[in-house]
Design a protein around this motif. Structure first.
Motif, PDB file in Angstrom:
ATOM      1  N   ALA A  96      -2.309   6.628  -2.963  1.00 39.60           N
ATOM      2  CA  ALA A  96      -1.514   5.751  -3.484  1.00 39.60           C
ATOM      3  C   ALA A  96      -0.203   6.603  -4.198  1.00 39.60           C
ATOM      4  CB  ALA A  96      -2.065   4.777  -4.497  1.00 39.60           C
ATOM      5  N   PRO A  97       0.808   6.027  -4.401  1.00 35.15           N
ATOM      6  CA  PRO A  97       1.778   6.584  -5.234  1.00 35.15           C
ATOM      7  C   PRO A  97       1.347   7.071  -6.783  1.00 35.15           C
ATOM      8  CG  PRO A  97       3.032   4.615  -4.017  1.00 35.15           C
ATOM      9  CD  PRO A  97       1.285   4.662  -3.949  1.00 35.15           C
ATOM     10  N   THR A  98       1.908   8.197  -6.993  1.00 33.59           N
ATOM     11  CA  THR A  98       1.649   8.690  -8.534  1.00 33.59           C
ATOM     12  C   THR A  98       2.562   8.272  -9.372  1.00 33.59           C
ATOM     13  OG1 THR A  98       2.742  10.736  -7.899  1.00 33.59           O
ATOM     14  CG2 THR A  98       0.440  10.950  -7.461  1.00 33.59           C
ATOM     15  N   GLU A  99       3.821   7.947  -8.823  1.00 37.29           N
ATOM     16  CA  GLU A  99       4.874   7.240  -9.904  1.00 37.29           C
ATOM     17  C   GLU A  99       5.532   6.274  -9.168  1.00 37.29           C
ATOM     18  OE1 GLU A  99       7.610  10.336 -10.704  1.00 37.29           O
ATOM     19  OE2 GLU A  99       6.181  11.525 -11.988  1.00 37.29           O
ATOM     20  N   GLN A 100       5.892   4.985  -9.681  1.00 35.34           N
ATOM     21  CA  GLN A 100       6.442   4.023  -8.842  1.00 35.34           C
ATOM     22  C   GLN A 100       6.935   2.922 -10.032  1.00 35.34           C
ATOM     23  OE1 GLN A 100       3.724   1.727  -6.699  1.00 35.34           O
ATOM     24  NE2 GLN A 100       2.099   1.813  -8.262  1.00 35.34           N
ATOM     25  N   PRO A 101       7.842   2.285  -9.731  1.00 38.03           N
ATOM     26  CA  PRO A 101       8.542   1.446 -10.753  1.00 38.03           C
ATOM     27  C   PRO A 101       7.521   0.318 -11.321  1.00 38.03           C
ATOM     28  CG  PRO A 101       9.892   1.111  -8.537  1.00 38.03           C
ATOM     29  CD  PRO A 101       8.512   1.948  -8.242  1.00 38.03           C
ATOM     30  N   GLY A 102       7.504   0.537 -12.778  1.00 39.89           N
ATOM     31  CA  GLY A 102       6.332  -0.140 -13.554  1.00 39.89           C
ATOM     32  C   GLY A 102       5.416   0.715 -13.910  1.00 39.89           C
ATOM     33  N   ALA A 103       5.342   1.981 -13.307  1.00 46.06           N
ATOM     34  CA  ALA A 103       4.321   2.867 -13.584  1.00 46.06           C
ATOM     35  C   ALA A 103       4.619   4.505 -13.501  1.00 46.06           C
ATOM     36  CB  ALA A 103       3.101   2.818 -12.571  1.00 46.06           C
ATOM     37  N   MET A 104       5.804   4.589 -14.432  1.00 44.95           N
ATOM     38  CA  MET A 104       6.305   5.880 -14.653  1.00 44.95           C
ATOM     39  C   MET A 104       5.812   6.544 -15.810  1.00 44.95           C
ATOM     40  SD  MET A 104       8.194   6.558 -11.966  1.00 44.95           S
ATOM     41  CE  MET A 104       9.763   6.208 -11.120  1.00 44.95           C
ATOM     42  N   PRO A 105       5.802   8.000 -15.600  1.00 43.38           N
ATOM     43  CA  PRO A 105       5.302   8.490 -16.992  1.00 43.38           C
ATOM     44  C   PRO A 105       6.278   8.633 -17.845  1.00 43.38           C
ATOM     45  CG  PRO A 105       5.950  10.127 -15.246  1.00 43.38           C
ATOM     46  CD  PRO A 105       5.981   8.720 -14.777  1.00 43.38           C
ATOM     47  N   ALA A 141      -7.410  -1.690   4.343  1.00 46.14           N
ATOM     48  CA  ALA A 141      -6.129  -1.666   3.743  1.00 46.14           C
ATOM     49  C   ALA A 141      -6.122  -3.330   3.100  1.00 46.14           C
ATOM     50  CB  ALA A 141      -5.109  -1.664   4.728  1.00 46.14           C
ATOM     51  N   THR A 142      -5.571  -2.978   1.750  1.00 42.76           N
ATOM     52  CA  THR A 142      -5.082  -4.247   1.011  1.00 42.76           C
ATOM     53  C   THR A 142      -3.530  -4.342   1.102  1.00 42.76           C
ATOM     54  OG1 THR A 142      -4.848  -2.877  -1.221  1.00 42.76           O
ATOM     55  CG2 THR A 142      -7.124  -3.580  -0.576  1.00 42.76           C
ATOM     56  N   ALA A 143      -3.008  -5.388   0.509  1.00 43.13           N
ATOM     57  CA  ALA A 143      -1.616  -5.673   0.426  1.00 43.13           C
ATOM     58  C   ALA A 143      -1.053  -4.770  -0.651  1.00 43.13           C
ATOM     59  CB  ALA A 143      -1.645  -7.331  -0.251  1.00 43.13           C
ATOM     60  N   ASP A 144      -1.799  -4.159  -1.564  1.00 39.80           N
ATOM     61  CA  ASP A 144      -1.415  -2.990  -2.379  1.00 39.80           C
ATOM     62  C   ASP A 144      -0.909  -1.847  -1.823  1.00 39.80           C
ATOM     63  OD1 ASP A 144      -1.271  -4.557  -4.702  1.00 39.80           O
ATOM     64  OD2 ASP A 144      -3.006  -3.901  -5.655  1.00 39.80           O
ATOM     65  N   ASP A 145      -1.837  -1.388  -0.662  1.00 41.14           N
ATOM     66  CA  ASP A 145      -1.954  -0.401   0.152  1.00 41.14           C
ATOM     67  C   ASP A 145      -0.718  -0.361   0.968  1.00 41.14           C
ATOM     68  OD1 ASP A 145      -4.153   0.758  -0.691  1.00 41.14           O
ATOM     69  OD2 ASP A 145      -5.220  -0.056   0.724  1.00 41.14           O
ATOM     70  N   PHE A 146      -0.383  -1.713   1.596  1.00 39.64           N
ATOM     71  CA  PHE A 146       0.967  -1.989   2.386  1.00 39.64           C
ATOM     72  C   PHE A 146       2.134  -1.674   1.504  1.00 39.64           C
ATOM     73  CE2 PHE A 146      -2.358  -4.137   5.024  1.00 39.64           C
ATOM     74  CZ  PHE A 146      -2.195  -3.475   6.182  1.00 39.64           C
ATOM     75  N   PHE A 147       1.883  -2.330   0.551  1.00 44.31           N
ATOM     76  CA  PHE A 147       3.197  -2.363  -0.556  1.00 44.31           C
ATOM     77  C   PHE A 147       3.352  -0.839  -0.842  1.00 44.31           C
ATOM     78  CE2 PHE A 147       4.923  -1.936  -4.924  1.00 44.31           C
ATOM     79  CZ  PHE A 147       6.316  -2.472  -4.668  1.00 44.31           C
ATOM     80  N   ASP A 148       2.442  -0.083  -1.092  1.00 41.46           N
ATOM     81  CA  ASP A 148       2.441   1.523  -1.422  1.00 41.46           C
ATOM     82  C   ASP A 148       3.134   2.114  -0.345  1.00 41.46           C
ATOM     83  OD1 ASP A 148       1.471   0.778  -3.943  1.00 41.46           O
ATOM     84  OD2 ASP A 148      -0.226   1.692  -3.350  1.00 41.46           O
ATOM     85  N   GLN A 149       2.680   1.856   0.681  1.00 40.63           N
ATOM     86  CA  GLN A 149       3.291   2.630   2.176  1.00 40.63           C
ATOM     87  C   GLN A 149       4.737   2.214   2.551  1.00 40.63           C
ATOM     88  OE1 GLN A 149       0.970   1.517   5.612  1.00 40.63           O
ATOM     89  NE2 GLN A 149       1.975   3.026   6.824  1.00 40.63           N
ATOM     90  N   ALA A 150       4.960   0.903   2.192  1.00 40.40           N
ATOM     91  CA  ALA A 150       6.365   0.510   2.457  1.00 40.40           C
ATOM     92  C   ALA A 150       7.444   1.196   1.259  1.00 40.40           C
ATOM     93  CB  ALA A 150       6.282  -1.096   2.420  1.00 40.40           C
ATOM     94  N   LEU A 151       7.027   1.219  -0.027  1.00 42.82           N
ATOM     95  CA  LEU A 151       7.741   1.657  -0.983  1.00 42.82           C
ATOM     96  C   LEU A 151       7.775   3.214  -0.474  1.00 42.82           C
ATOM     97  CD1 LEU A 151       9.177   1.604  -3.796  1.00 42.82           C
ATOM     98  CD2 LEU A 151       6.701   2.337  -4.870  1.00 42.82           C
ATOM     99  N   VAL A 152       6.976   3.930  -0.114  1.00 40.94           N
ATOM    100  CA  VAL A 152       7.176   5.296   0.038  1.00 40.94           C
ATOM    101  C   VAL A 152       7.959   5.604   1.069  1.00 40.94           C
ATOM    102  CG1 VAL A 152       5.957   7.543   1.108  1.00 40.94           C
ATOM    103  CG2 VAL A 152       4.922   6.332  -0.806  1.00 40.94           C
ATOM    104  N   GLU A 153       7.711   4.854   2.449  1.00 39.58           N
ATOM    105  CA  GLU A 153       8.575   4.945   3.773  1.00 39.58           C
ATOM    106  C   GLU A 153      10.184   4.554   3.232  1.00 39.58           C
ATOM    107  OE1 GLU A 153       8.850   3.093   8.159  1.00 39.58           O
ATOM    108  OE2 GLU A 153       7.056   3.071   6.884  1.00 39.58           O
ATOM    109  N   GLU A 154      10.206   3.186   2.602  1.00 38.27           N
ATOM    110  CA  GLU A 154      11.849   2.909   2.459  1.00 38.27           C
ATOM    111  C   GLU A 154      12.674   3.794   1.617  1.00 38.27           C
ATOM    112  OE1 GLU A 154      13.798   0.728   4.004  1.00 38.27           O
ATOM    113  OE2 GLU A 154      11.710   0.725   5.484  1.00 38.27           O
ATOM    114  N   SER A 155      11.805   4.285   0.535  1.00 38.47           N
ATOM    115  CA  SER A 155      12.351   5.245  -0.576  1.00 38.47           C
ATOM    116  C   SER A 155      12.748   6.585   0.067  1.00 38.47           C
ATOM    117  CB  SER A 155      11.754   5.527  -1.592  1.00 38.47           C
ATOM    118  OG  SER A 155      10.474   6.028  -1.435  1.00 38.47           O
ATOM    119  N   ALA A 156      12.142   6.950   1.188  1.00 36.42           N
ATOM    120  CA  ALA A 156      12.148   8.255   1.702  1.00 36.42           C
ATOM    121  C   ALA A 156      13.310   8.197   2.853  1.00 36.42           C
ATOM    122  CB  ALA A 156      10.952   8.792   2.428  1.00 36.42           C
TER     123      ALA A 156
END
Length: 181
Positions: free
Chosen positions: A137-146, A6-21
């Motif tokens: 990893a998230p398919t959409e997130q702040p800074g990387a939206m379609p 796991a990298t720092a990005d993985d933890f950030f992605d996991q936290a983003l998904v969890e907190e938003s949900a």
């Protein structure tokens, strides 16, 4: 993240998904292979989104165990898309340990249930409880939206659009405003 360091990005992605949900009361789920994206109320439990449906609850059309679904979570304050991710759909066996924990979380989120004292029994008999486990990893997130709008055609409905206002209404309203002064 499965089987890899796991990298720092993985933890950030996991936290983003969890907190938003956790913060959103509603998410949009699109079954694998296309199909209509549907809004679902949910709860976050043990590292995944859990939903209950069918049998008098929200419809879970197209969500089958072992399939993959696209999940989009909206921002609670601005209601726009916040994060999107792929989820593995897992059906929970009624009365299993995982099912009981998920149902306890979901019971607190179920508003206006007609049978709050016996809701778990009804869900065990009539409904499906599913886990939507984040995959990758998230398919959409702040800074990387379609750039696409994601607007969809409204579902067919017998409802009609608003009719033009009657011709005399503006004069009537203006007259009332003049009389108030």
């Amino acid at each position: 993240m499965d089987g890899m360091t796991a990298t720092a990005d993985d933890f950030f992605d996991q936290a983003l998904v969890e907190e938003s949900a956790k913060k959103s009361g509603l998410l949009w789920v699109q079954p694998q292979g296309g199909g209509q994206s549907r809004p679902l109320w949910h709860a976050w439990h043990d590292g995944a989104v859990v939903v209950v449906g069918d049998g008098g609850e929200q419809p879970l059309h197209g969500l089958t165990a072992g399939a993959v679904a696209a999940v989009t979570v909206r921002s609670k304050d601005k209601w726009g898309r916040l994060v999107g991710w792929q989820a593995r759909v897992v059906a929970l066996e009624p009365r299993s340990e995982g099912w009981v924990g998920a149902v306890e979380e979901l019971k607190g989120k179920r508003l206006n249930a007609p049978d709050t004292d016996t809701i778990a029994d009804r869900w065990a008999r009539e409904c499906r409880v599913l886990r939507l486990e984040p995959v990758g990893a998230p398919t959409e997130q702040p800074g990387a939206m379609p750039d696409a709008s994601h607007a969809a055609e409204p579902m067919p409905s017998p409802a009609t659009t608003r009719q033009p206002i009657p011709a005399g209404l503006p004069k009537l309203v203006a007259g009332r405003l003049r009389r108030k002064r």
